[in-house]
Design a protein around this motif. Structure first.
Motif, PDB file in Angstrom:
ATOM      1  N   PHE A  40       0.672  -1.015  -0.101  1.00 24.55           N
ATOM      2  CA  PHE A  40       0.088   0.136  -0.056  1.00 24.55           C
ATOM      3  C   PHE A  40       0.939   1.288   0.091  1.00 24.55           C
ATOM      4  CE2 PHE A  40      -2.374   3.286   2.543  1.00 24.55           C
ATOM      5  CZ  PHE A  40      -3.114   3.468   1.460  1.00 24.55           C
ATOM      6  N   GLN A  41       0.654   2.079  -1.043  1.00 26.85           N
ATOM      7  CA  GLN A  41       1.303   3.287  -1.064  1.00 26.85           C
ATOM      8  C   GLN A  41       0.477   4.814  -0.894  1.00 26.85           C
ATOM      9  OE1 GLN A  41       3.741   3.384  -4.523  1.00 26.85           O
ATOM     10  NE2 GLN A  41       5.082   1.927  -3.908  1.00 26.85           N
ATOM     11  N   VAL A  42       0.731   5.643  -0.181  1.00 27.76           N
ATOM     12  CA  VAL A  42      -0.202   6.725   0.083  1.00 27.76           C
ATOM     13  C   VAL A  42       0.015   7.576  -1.244  1.00 27.76           C
ATOM     14  CG1 VAL A  42      -0.344   8.773   1.383  1.00 27.76           C
ATOM     15  CG2 VAL A  42       0.126   6.679   2.569  1.00 27.76           C
ATOM     16  N   PRO A  43      -0.847   8.010  -2.058  1.00 31.39           N
ATOM     17  CA  PRO A  43      -0.705   8.813  -2.948  1.00 31.39           C
ATOM     18  C   PRO A  43      -0.199  10.209  -2.900  1.00 31.39           C
ATOM     19  CG  PRO A  43      -3.031   8.540  -2.752  1.00 31.39           C
ATOM     20  CD  PRO A  43      -2.248   7.752  -1.618  1.00 31.39           C
ATOM     21  N   ASP A  44       0.638  10.640  -3.641  1.00 32.53           N
ATOM     22  CA  ASP A  44       1.349  12.109  -3.416  1.00 32.53           C
ATOM     23  C   ASP A  44       0.160  13.097  -3.721  1.00 32.53           C
ATOM     24  OD1 ASP A  44       2.906  14.034  -3.244  1.00 32.53           O
ATOM     25  OD2 ASP A  44       4.347  13.742  -4.948  1.00 32.53           O
ATOM     26  N   PRO A  45      -0.079  14.005  -2.532  1.00 31.11           N
ATOM     27  CA  PRO A  45      -1.265  14.839  -2.746  1.00 31.11           C
ATOM     28  C   PRO A  45      -1.043  16.017  -4.222  1.00 31.11           C
ATOM     29  CG  PRO A  45      -0.637  14.845  -0.769  1.00 31.11           C
ATOM     30  CD  PRO A  45       0.528  14.241  -1.275  1.00 31.11           C
ATOM     31  N   LYS A  46       0.332  15.945  -4.371  1.00 29.01           N
ATOM     32  CA  LYS A  46       0.353  17.092  -5.403  1.00 29.01           C
ATOM     33  C   LYS A  46       0.300  16.293  -6.934  1.00 29.01           C
ATOM     34  CE  LYS A  46       4.017  19.564  -7.712  1.00 29.01           C
ATOM     35  NZ  LYS A  46       5.747  19.890  -7.560  1.00 29.01           N
ATOM     36  N   ILE A  47       0.625  14.843  -6.942  1.00 26.11           N
ATOM     37  CA  ILE A  47       0.315  14.410  -8.342  1.00 26.11           C
ATOM     38  C   ILE A  47      -1.358  14.351  -8.328  1.00 26.11           C
ATOM     39  CG2 ILE A  47       0.545  12.197  -9.432  1.00 26.11           C
ATOM     40  CD1 ILE A  47       3.128  11.844  -8.183  1.00 26.11           C
ATOM     41  N   VAL A  48      -1.938  13.929  -7.208  1.00 18.71           N
ATOM     42  CA  VAL A  48      -3.399  13.854  -7.236  1.00 18.71           C
ATOM     43  C   VAL A  48      -4.127  15.041  -7.779  1.00 18.71           C
ATOM     44  CG1 VAL A  48      -5.517  13.315  -5.944  1.00 18.71           C
ATOM     45  CG2 VAL A  48      -3.359  11.935  -5.715  1.00 18.71           C
ATOM     46  N   LYS A  49      -3.610  16.403  -7.173  1.00 19.30           N
ATOM     47  CA  LYS A  49      -4.158  17.586  -7.574  1.00 19.30           C
ATOM     48  C   LYS A  49      -3.782  17.960  -8.989  1.00 19.30           C
ATOM     49  CE  LYS A  49      -3.725  22.437  -6.032  1.00 19.30           C
ATOM     50  NZ  LYS A  49      -2.833  23.509  -5.469  1.00 19.30           N
ATOM     51  N   GLU A  50      -2.502  17.561  -9.282  1.00 17.78           N
ATOM     52  CA  GLU A  50      -2.356  17.845 -10.897  1.00 17.78           C
ATOM     53  C   GLU A  50      -3.336  17.010 -11.844  1.00 17.78           C
ATOM     54  OE1 GLU A  50       1.620  17.012 -11.209  1.00 17.78           O
ATOM     55  OE2 GLU A  50       2.270  19.171 -10.456  1.00 17.78           O
ATOM     56  N   GLY A  51      -3.534  15.756 -11.412  1.00 14.83           N
ATOM     57  CA  GLY A  51      -4.444  14.989 -12.259  1.00 14.83           C
ATOM     58  C   GLY A  51      -5.725  15.593 -12.297  1.00 14.83           C
ATOM     59  N   GLN A  52      -6.280  16.103 -11.236  1.00 11.66           N
ATOM     60  CA  GLN A  52      -7.537  16.667 -11.033  1.00 11.66           C
ATOM     61  C   GLN A  52      -7.677  17.776 -11.871  1.00 11.66           C
ATOM     62  OE1 GLN A  52     -10.467  15.325  -9.781  1.00 11.66           O
ATOM     63  NE2 GLN A  52      -9.039  13.416  -9.066  1.00 11.66           N
ATOM     64  N   VAL A  53      -6.599  18.671 -12.028  1.00  9.00           N
ATOM     65  CA  VAL A  53      -6.551  19.742 -12.777  1.00  9.00           C
ATOM     66  C   VAL A  53      -6.642  19.607 -14.307  1.00  9.00           C
ATOM     67  CG1 VAL A  53      -5.172  21.577 -13.472  1.00  9.00           C
ATOM     68  CG2 VAL A  53      -5.302  21.250 -11.053  1.00  9.00           C
ATOM     69  N   ILE A  54      -6.021  18.281 -14.601  1.00 11.90           N
ATOM     70  CA  ILE A  54      -5.972  17.797 -15.923  1.00 11.90           C
ATOM     71  C   ILE A  54      -7.444  17.393 -16.480  1.00 11.90           C
ATOM     72  CG2 ILE A  54      -5.099  16.034 -17.673  1.00 11.90           C
ATOM     73  CD1 ILE A  54      -2.531  16.244 -16.181  1.00 11.90           C
ATOM     74  N   VAL A  55      -8.154  16.698 -15.447  1.00  6.86           N
ATOM     75  CA  VAL A  55      -9.616  16.151 -15.577  1.00  6.86           C
ATOM     76  C   VAL A  55     -10.311  17.520 -15.791  1.00  6.86           C
ATOM     77  CG1 VAL A  55     -11.554  15.037 -14.951  1.00  6.86           C
ATOM     78  CG2 VAL A  55      -9.194  14.084 -14.655  1.00  6.86           C
ATOM     79  N   ARG A  56     -10.165  18.533 -15.150  1.00  3.53           N
ATOM     80  CA  ARG A  56     -11.158  19.673 -15.160  1.00  3.53           C
ATOM     81  C   ARG A  56     -10.688  20.575 -16.481  1.00  3.53           C
ATOM     82  NH1 ARG A  56      -9.932  22.984  -9.802  1.00  3.53           N
ATOM     83  NH2 ARG A  56     -11.070  24.529 -11.073  1.00  3.53           N
ATOM     84  N   ALA A  57      -9.563  20.710 -16.916  1.00  4.41           N
ATOM     85  CA  ALA A  57      -9.272  21.406 -18.260  1.00  4.41           C
ATOM     86  C   ALA A  57      -9.698  20.363 -19.369  1.00  4.41           C
ATOM     87  CB  ALA A  57      -7.592  21.501 -18.312  1.00  4.41           C
ATOM     88  N   ARG A  58      -9.552  19.211 -19.401  1.00  5.97           N
ATOM     89  CA  ARG A  58     -10.232  18.289 -20.353  1.00  5.97           C
ATOM     90  C   ARG A  58     -11.738  18.644 -20.586  1.00  5.97           C
ATOM     91  NH1 ARG A  58      -7.835  13.497 -18.908  1.00  5.97           N
ATOM     92  NH2 ARG A  58      -6.088  14.097 -19.965  1.00  5.97           N
ATOM     93  N   ASN A  59     -12.374  18.560 -19.394  1.00  4.41           N
ATOM     94  CA  ASN A  59     -13.524  18.937 -19.481  1.00  4.41           C
ATOM     95  C   ASN A  59     -14.300  20.254 -20.007  1.00  4.41           C
ATOM     96  OD1 ASN A  59     -14.162  16.307 -18.330  1.00  4.41           O
ATOM     97  ND2 ASN A  59     -14.287  17.183 -16.272  1.00  4.41           N
TER      98      ASN A  59
END
Length: 246
Positions: A40-59
């Motif tokens: 089990f690995q705790v996801p990096d909050p920065k990477i999660v935030k950047e992924g959400q930004v990419i999804v929002r920009a794609r939408n």
């Protein structure tokens, strides 16, 4: 001229069915072994935030024509502004995905575990099939095929006179190896079923590079030509009503 062969029922009972059952059981066992070996690995909050930004920009790119021009321009500036935009990545802050992976030993260890859980069962199963079932004609496809399928369906049989629709035991192994995703999705669930083709594709990847994805999404958002679709809805509705009335 291709020869018609009469397949013995013992080949079906002692080659075809056991080989299929063993491939299914090995796939299920490999899934549970890889699940036990997974850490089990705790996801990096920065990477999660950047992924959400990419999804929002794609939408935003996908639904650009359904918002007013002023709203679209303000959102595009919010994402792609070169001073404080969410998608803007300065040149000195770009991350190297390969260096990030090798700097974290847990990522490299997890990748090695996944590769071992795939390679070792495949090697042992192929050696077992090649030793016990080499040279068997295991099945026949109930429709004609062209000569291009001979190398795929008759691996291990060096006879050009055999019809292409016959399948050798070694080829049957490869067909089960890459074609059991549908069955695994029923047994293990759609999210847990992964065939070996996808695993091999993942072996070539070195992780997610957020800086490249952010830059690519910024470029895609900058070239969007906004064309508000709302003023055209009345004309389209009028044209549809006229077609229905006439």
């Amino acid at each position: 001229m291709a020869e018609d062969l009469v397949l013995d029922t013992a080949i079906r009972d002692w080659v075809l069915i056991p080989l299929s059952v063993v491939m299914v059981l090995i796939g299920i066992l490999r899934y549970f072994v890889s699940k036990l070996m997974r850490s089990f690995q705790v996801p990096d909050p920065k990477i999660v935030k950047e992924g959400q930004v990419i999804v929002r920009a794609r939408n935003l790119r996908g639904a650009a024509n359904f918002i007013p021009p002023k709203s679209f321009r303000s959102r595009r500036v919010y994402f792609s502004n070169e001073e404080n935009g969410l998608l803007f990545v300065p040149k000195g802050q770009a991350q190297n995905a390969q260096a990030q992976m090798f700097s974290d030993p847990n990522i490299a260890m997890d990748m090695m575990k996944k590769n071992l859980s795939m390679i070792i069962p495949q090697t042992l199963t192929f050696a077992w099939v090649n030793f016990f079932f080499s040279g068997f004609v295991a099945a026949k496809i109930p429709f004609p095929l062209t000569q291009r399928f001979r190398s795929m369906l008759q691996n291990g049989i060096d006879l050009s006179t055999v019809d292409v629709s016959y399948v050798s035991s070694r080829s049957w192994y490869f067909l089960n190896l890459f074609g059991l995703r549908g069955l695994f999705s029923l047994i293990l669930g759609e999210e847990n079923a992964m065939d070996d083709t996808q695993r091999m594709m993942q072996m070539g990847g070195f992780g997610f590079d957020p800086s490249k994805s952010l830059s690519a999404e910024k470029d895609g958002l900058d070239i969007v030509q906004h064309d508000w679709a709302l003023p055209k809805f009345e004309h389209r509705a009028e044209a549809v009503l006229k077609k229905l009335v006439s």
